[in-house]
Design a protein around this motif. Sequence first.
Motif, short mmCIF file in Angstrom:
data_model
loop_
_atom_site.label_atom_id
_atom_site.label_comp_id
_atom_site.label_asym_id
_atom_site.label_seq_id
_atom_site.Cartn_x
_atom_site.Cartn_y
_atom_site.Cartn_z
N UNK A 266 7.83 -0.36 2.79
CA UNK A 266 7.40 -1.65 3.32
C UNK A 266 5.95 -1.57 3.80
N UNK A 267 5.58 -0.47 4.43
CA UNK A 267 4.20 -0.32 4.88
C UNK A 267 3.24 -0.34 3.70
N UNK A 268 3.59 0.37 2.62
CA UNK A 268 2.73 0.38 1.43
C UNK A 268 2.61 -1.01 0.82
N UNK A 269 3.73 -1.74 0.75
CA UNK A 269 3.71 -3.08 0.16
C UNK A 269 2.83 -4.02 0.99
N UNK A 270 2.99 -3.97 2.31
CA UNK A 270 2.19 -4.84 3.19
C UNK A 270 0.71 -4.49 3.07
N UNK A 271 0.38 -3.21 3.10
CA UNK A 271 -1.02 -2.81 2.97
C UNK A 271 -1.62 -3.31 1.66
N UNK A 272 -0.87 -3.19 0.57
CA UNK A 272 -1.35 -3.64 -0.74
C UNK A 272 -1.54 -5.16 -0.74
N UNK A 273 -0.57 -5.89 -0.20
CA UNK A 273 -0.68 -7.35 -0.16
C UNK A 273 -1.90 -7.78 0.64
N UNK B 170 -4.65 -6.00 1.29
CA UNK B 170 -5.86 -5.61 0.56
C UNK B 170 -6.17 -6.57 -0.58
N UNK B 171 -5.11 -7.11 -1.21
CA UNK B 171 -5.28 -8.04 -2.33
C UNK B 171 -5.46 -9.48 -1.87
#
Length: 78
Positions: free
Chosen positions: A47-54, A56-57
């Motif tokens: 979830x942390x990786x998904x949120x960070x990616x969202x 950043x995008x």
Amino acid sequence: MKSYVFRAVVEPDEDRWRAYVPELESRGAATWGTTKDEALKNIHEVAQMVVETMLEDGETLPATVTISDEPMVAVTVG
């Protein structure tokens, strides 16, 4: 620093445990573990990786997400 709070689902799946964040599952926020604790730890990382990616995008997080400008601690008992 911002804190993002999501509901996670952890359920048995044959010989392992499946974990996912319903609001982010379509973005890849799903995983598994050999134990319930391992699955919960893994979904936290995913979830942390998904949120960070969202973020950043420049994508918008689901409206159901609780966002705080303060550090938060979630405690689950039971």
